[in-house]
Every structure is written in C-alpha cells, then in structure tokens.
Scaffold this motif. Structure first.
Motif, PDB file in Angstrom:
ATOM      1  N   LEU A 154       0.827  -1.200   0.000  1.00 55.31           N
ATOM      2  CA  LEU A 154       0.000   0.000   0.000  1.00 55.31           C
ATOM      3  C   LEU A 154       0.863   1.253   0.000  1.00 55.31           C
ATOM      4  O   LEU A 154       0.518   2.264  -0.620  1.00 55.31           O
ATOM      5  N   THR A 155       2.008   1.185   0.682  1.00 53.62           N
ATOM      6  CA  THR A 155       2.945   2.308   0.656  1.00 53.62           C
ATOM      7  C   THR A 155       3.508   2.503  -0.745  1.00 53.62           C
ATOM      8  O   THR A 155       3.656   3.640  -1.208  1.00 53.62           O
ATOM      9  N   ASP A 156       3.795   1.411  -1.432  1.00 51.67           N
ATOM     10  CA  ASP A 156       4.291   1.509  -2.812  1.00 51.67           C
ATOM     11  C   ASP A 156       3.267   2.178  -3.722  1.00 51.67           C
ATOM     12  O   ASP A 156       3.637   2.917  -4.640  1.00 51.67           O
ATOM     13  N   LEU A 157       1.981   1.919  -3.474  1.00 52.24           N
ATOM     14  CA  LEU A 157       0.939   2.468  -4.334  1.00 52.24           C
ATOM     15  C   LEU A 157       0.589   3.907  -3.980  1.00 52.24           C
ATOM     16  O   LEU A 157       0.486   4.774  -4.857  1.00 52.24           O
ATOM     17  N   LEU A 158       0.422   4.189  -2.685  1.00 54.15           N
ATOM     18  CA  LEU A 158      -0.112   5.479  -2.250  1.00 54.15           C
ATOM     19  C   LEU A 158       0.940   6.427  -1.693  1.00 54.15           C
ATOM     20  O   LEU A 158       0.689   7.632  -1.603  1.00 54.15           O
ATOM     21  N   GLY A 159       2.092   5.894  -1.297  1.00 60.98           N
ATOM     22  CA  GLY A 159       3.108   6.722  -0.661  1.00 60.98           C
ATOM     23  C   GLY A 159       3.072   6.564   0.852  1.00 60.98           C
ATOM     24  O   GLY A 159       2.011   6.364   1.449  1.00 60.98           O
ATOM     25  N   ARG A 160       4.242   6.681   1.470  1.00 64.25           N
ATOM     26  CA  ARG A 160       4.350   6.456   2.908  1.00 64.25           C
ATOM     27  C   ARG A 160       3.529   7.466   3.704  1.00 64.25           C
ATOM     28  O   ARG A 160       2.869   7.121   4.683  1.00 64.25           O
ATOM     29  N   LYS A 161       3.549   8.724   3.287  1.00 64.92           N
ATOM     30  CA  LYS A 161       2.836   9.764   4.026  1.00 64.92           C
ATOM     31  C   LYS A 161       1.346   9.486   4.064  1.00 64.92           C
ATOM     32  O   LYS A 161       0.700   9.592   5.118  1.00 64.92           O
ATOM     33  N   ALA A 162       0.759   9.118   2.930  1.00 65.05           N
ATOM     34  CA  ALA A 162      -0.677   8.845   2.874  1.00 65.05           C
ATOM     35  C   ALA A 162      -1.048   7.641   3.731  1.00 65.05           C
ATOM     36  O   ALA A 162      -2.068   7.652   4.422  1.00 65.05           O
ATOM     37  N   VAL A 163      -0.218   6.600   3.699  1.00 66.14           N
ATOM     38  CA  VAL A 163      -0.511   5.397   4.488  1.00 66.14           C
ATOM     39  C   VAL A 163      -0.468   5.708   5.976  1.00 66.14           C
ATOM     40  O   VAL A 163      -1.367   5.338   6.742  1.00 66.14           O
ATOM     41  N   LEU A 164       0.587   6.418   6.419  1.00 63.98           N
ATOM     42  CA  LEU A 164       0.717   6.742   7.837  1.00 63.98           C
ATOM     43  C   LEU A 164      -0.388   7.680   8.308  1.00 63.98           C
ATOM     44  O   LEU A 164      -0.895   7.558   9.432  1.00 63.98           O
ATOM     45  N   GLU A 165      -0.775   8.600   7.460  1.00 61.68           N
ATOM     46  CA  GLU A 165      -1.753   9.615   7.858  1.00 61.68           C
ATOM     47  C   GLU A 165      -3.186   9.102   7.830  1.00 61.68           C
ATOM     48  O   GLU A 165      -4.012   9.488   8.655  1.00 61.68           O
ATOM     49  N   PHE A 166      -3.507   8.229   6.900  1.00 59.27           N
ATOM     50  CA  PHE A 166      -4.907   7.913   6.652  1.00 59.27           C
ATOM     51  C   PHE A 166      -5.323   6.477   6.938  1.00 59.27           C
ATOM     52  O   PHE A 166      -6.458   6.239   7.322  1.00 59.27           O
ATOM     53  N   LEU A 167      -4.451   5.498   6.713  1.00 59.31           N
ATOM     54  CA  LEU A 167      -4.908   4.112   6.726  1.00 59.31           C
ATOM     55  C   LEU A 167      -4.868   3.473   8.109  1.00 59.31           C
ATOM     56  O   LEU A 167      -3.974   3.740   8.904  1.00 59.31           O
ATOM     57  N   ALA A 168      -5.856   2.632   8.363  1.00 59.32           N
ATOM     58  CA  ALA A 168      -5.871   1.752   9.534  1.00 59.32           C
ATOM     59  C   ALA A 168      -5.580   0.352   9.023  1.00 59.32           C
ATOM     60  O   ALA A 168      -6.448  -0.311   8.460  1.00 59.32           O
ATOM     61  N   LEU A 169      -4.354  -0.111   9.181  1.00 54.60           N
ATOM     62  CA  LEU A 169      -3.921  -1.359   8.566  1.00 54.60           C
ATOM     63  C   LEU A 169      -4.341  -2.597   9.338  1.00 54.60           C
ATOM     64  O   LEU A 169      -4.251  -3.711   8.808  1.00 54.60           O
ATOM     65  N   ASP A 170      -4.791  -2.435  10.582  1.00 53.76           N
ATOM     66  CA  ASP A 170      -5.232  -3.611  11.337  1.00 53.76           C
ATOM     67  C   ASP A 170      -6.505  -4.170  10.716  1.00 53.76           C
ATOM     68  O   ASP A 170      -7.461  -3.451  10.462  1.00 53.76           O
ATOM     69  N   GLU A 171      -6.489  -5.446  10.420  1.00 50.63           N
ATOM     70  CA  GLU A 171      -7.615  -6.129   9.787  1.00 50.63           C
ATOM     71  C   GLU A 171      -8.061  -5.410   8.514  1.00 50.63           C
ATOM     72  O   GLU A 171      -9.253  -5.287   8.232  1.00 50.63           O
ATOM     73  N   PHE A 172      -7.104  -4.963   7.733  1.00 51.81           N
ATOM     74  CA  PHE A 172      -7.414  -4.163   6.550  1.00 51.81           C
ATOM     75  C   PHE A 172      -8.331  -4.880   5.559  1.00 51.81           C
ATOM     76  O   PHE A 172      -9.298  -4.284   5.068  1.00 51.81           O
ATOM     77  N   PRO A 173      -8.080  -6.152   5.212  1.00 50.99           N
ATOM     78  CA  PRO A 173      -8.988  -6.824   4.271  1.00 50.99           C
ATOM     79  C   PRO A 173     -10.430  -6.863   4.779  1.00 50.99           C
ATOM     80  O   PRO A 173     -11.371  -6.617   4.012  1.00 50.99           O
ATOM     81  N   ARG A 174     -10.615  -7.174   6.068  1.00 53.88           N
ATOM     82  CA  ARG A 174     -11.974  -7.234   6.618  1.00 53.88           C
ATOM     83  C   ARG A 174     -12.647  -5.861   6.554  1.00 53.88           C
ATOM     84  O   ARG A 174     -13.828  -5.741   6.181  1.00 53.88           O
TER      85      ARG A 174
END
Length: 292
Positions: A98-118
C-alpha cells in the motif's frame, strides 16, 4: 456549554464524513470501490441491512435433492489467475504494497492497517446498502467541518462544502488505475476470505465489487443546493449525537444506498470526476477476468 446548533452539530458529523469519503477514495484507488461520505448508523457487519436498490451478493443456485454435492456458485466476474511473478499477498505485506501504491505519508496519515482486508470488504459491501458504519472503515479519522446554509425553504448543503473534498478526489485521480487493479488481484485471496467470513461463503467478492460500482455509477443527478433536515427524535432522553440525524429532505434521495447518497453529497463536480475514475477501474476489472 455544548453548542447544538445545526452548524456545530454537523461539524462532528463531517469529521466522520471526511473519513468515510477518504476511505472510499483510497478504496477506489486500490480496488475500485467508490467514494463514500456521511454514515448515520451502526449495524453489525455480519448481518448487513438490505436496502433497495442494493444488489445482493451472488448466491449459489439450489442443488437438486438427488445431487451428490452442492452446486457451484454462479460467478459473473471471476478474478484472473495469479501470474508467477506476482504471488498472492500475505496480510503482513499489506503495509508495504500500500505504501508503494499510495506513498508512505498517505498510508501513515490515513490508513488503519489492522484487519485491513476485513475493513475494506465490509465497507465495499455496505456501500450498496442503507448504512456504512464508520467503525468498519479502513482509515483513520480526519478533521473537517460540514457547512449547512439556512434558506427560506429550510437547510441546504452549503455550496462551499464540496471544495473540502477536492484534494481527496485528486488523490484518487492520481493513482494509476492499472497498478491499483494489479494490487487488487494480488490481494484478492485475502479479500475473498474476508468476504466469506463476513457471511457470504458461497458468493464472490469481485461480483459484489462490480455490482456496487455499477450502482454508484447509476447515482441520479441532483439540482444543487440539496436540501437536508434534522430528523425528529421523540422521547424524554435528549440525543447525545444530534449531528447524526441529518437526512435528505427529498424522499427519493433518502431511499438511495449509502454509497449513492455520498456521491450526491460530495457535490456535482466531484461526483462527475469520481464517476470517471470508477468507470476506468471497472473497465480494468472486466479486462482482467477470465471465463470459467
């Protein structure tokens, strides 16, 4: 002293609203989900609430009584086989890809990676239903303030409100559609497993995804400004969250799915741009499937 004015009440609501829109923007970029905004209630994800005109997940046809084994489910859009150089992902790899696709800043700022598929599967599924509970979204809360304007006929969504979502629409437009679909295909085994655990053991998530995209693309147009109102709450106990009570004044709009309501509320310009992105994602998804 608590400020329960429509403007102040809606401010907290729109924190959730910006969160939900961003979830869909990222979801659309990753798997072509859609743009989402303004959720009002919290049904359990294991028992999603049916809402017309939401398409139901593909279901297995009934097997004849004499059959030795249950019939195979009908697959409308099967996902293509994994290429040898792009093996299916493990849950532990999601942060990296996801970092490769969106960038590290966007992933850290916006995504909740716990149980991401669910989270992602539940969110996409709920887009086509009456509610999309924010606690299931795969992103973190984002600050924001929703603006309403009082007119002679009642409250309407302020025209400037749509400007707050333009950066998020730009984010969706900036993600390469082909790379997003490539990631979706690699992620698909995790998503399918999560979809089955959600309560659809005989259905395919890819079918549901495309059905929800089609529903979002079919969102009816609306003349702006759009009128809204706070629903009446009866009883002696005061509402602790009055901001969750905003609804469309037009019954036809209020009867739409959660995803379609969001497409209306982001503003007509953003809606058109998101539909262009969704159409491109859908086209890529259809190209990348193989008949069985």
């Amino acid at each position: 002293m608590r400020d329960d004015s429509p403007q102040a009440c809606a401010a907290s609501s729109m924190s959730t609203a910006r969160r939900t829109l961003l979830a869909v923007v990222i979801g659309a970029a990753i798997i072509g989900a859609a743009a989402l905004w303004w959720n009002m209630s919290r049904p359990a994800p294991q028992t999603p609430v049916a809402a017309a005109p939401a398409p139901e997940p593909a279901a297995a046809p009934a097997a004849p009584e004499s059959a030795a084994a249950p019939a195979e489910p009908v697959v409308q859009y099967p996902v293509e086989a994994q290429p040898a150089q792009a093996l299916p992902l493990k849950a532990a790899d999601l942060g990296t890809v996801l970092t490769d696709l969106l960038g590290r800043k966007a992933v850290l700022e916006f995504l909740a990676l716990d149980e991401f598929p669910r989270r992602l599967v539940a969110t996409v599924d709920n887009l086509g239903r009456s509610h999309a509970p924010p606690m299931l979204w795969p992103i973190k809360p984002t600050p924001g303030r929703f603006m309403v304007e009082e007119r002679a006929g009642g409250s309407v969504i302020n025209a400037d409100n749509s400007q707050r979502y333009t950066p998020l629409v730009l984010l969706a437009e900036s993600v390469d559609t082909g790379k997003a679909v490539d990631l979706y295909i690699r992620m698909y085994p995790l998503l399918q497993q999560a979809y089955e655990e959600l309560g659809y053991p005989k259905a395919y998530f890819n079918d549901r995804l495309i059905a929800v995209i089609d529903q979002l693309l079919a969102t009816p147009g609306a003349d702006e400004p759009i009128q809204v109102h706070l629903t009446e709450v009866k009883g002696s106990v005061a509402s602790l969250q009055p901001w969750v009570r905003y609804e469309f004044s037009n019954p036809a709009f209020e009867s739409l799915s959660a995803g379609q309501k969001i497409m209306l509320r982001v503003g007509s310009v953003n809606e058109r741009r998101l539909k262009v992105k969704l159409s491109a994602v859908r086209q890529q998804l259809i190209k990348r499937v193989v008949p069985r």
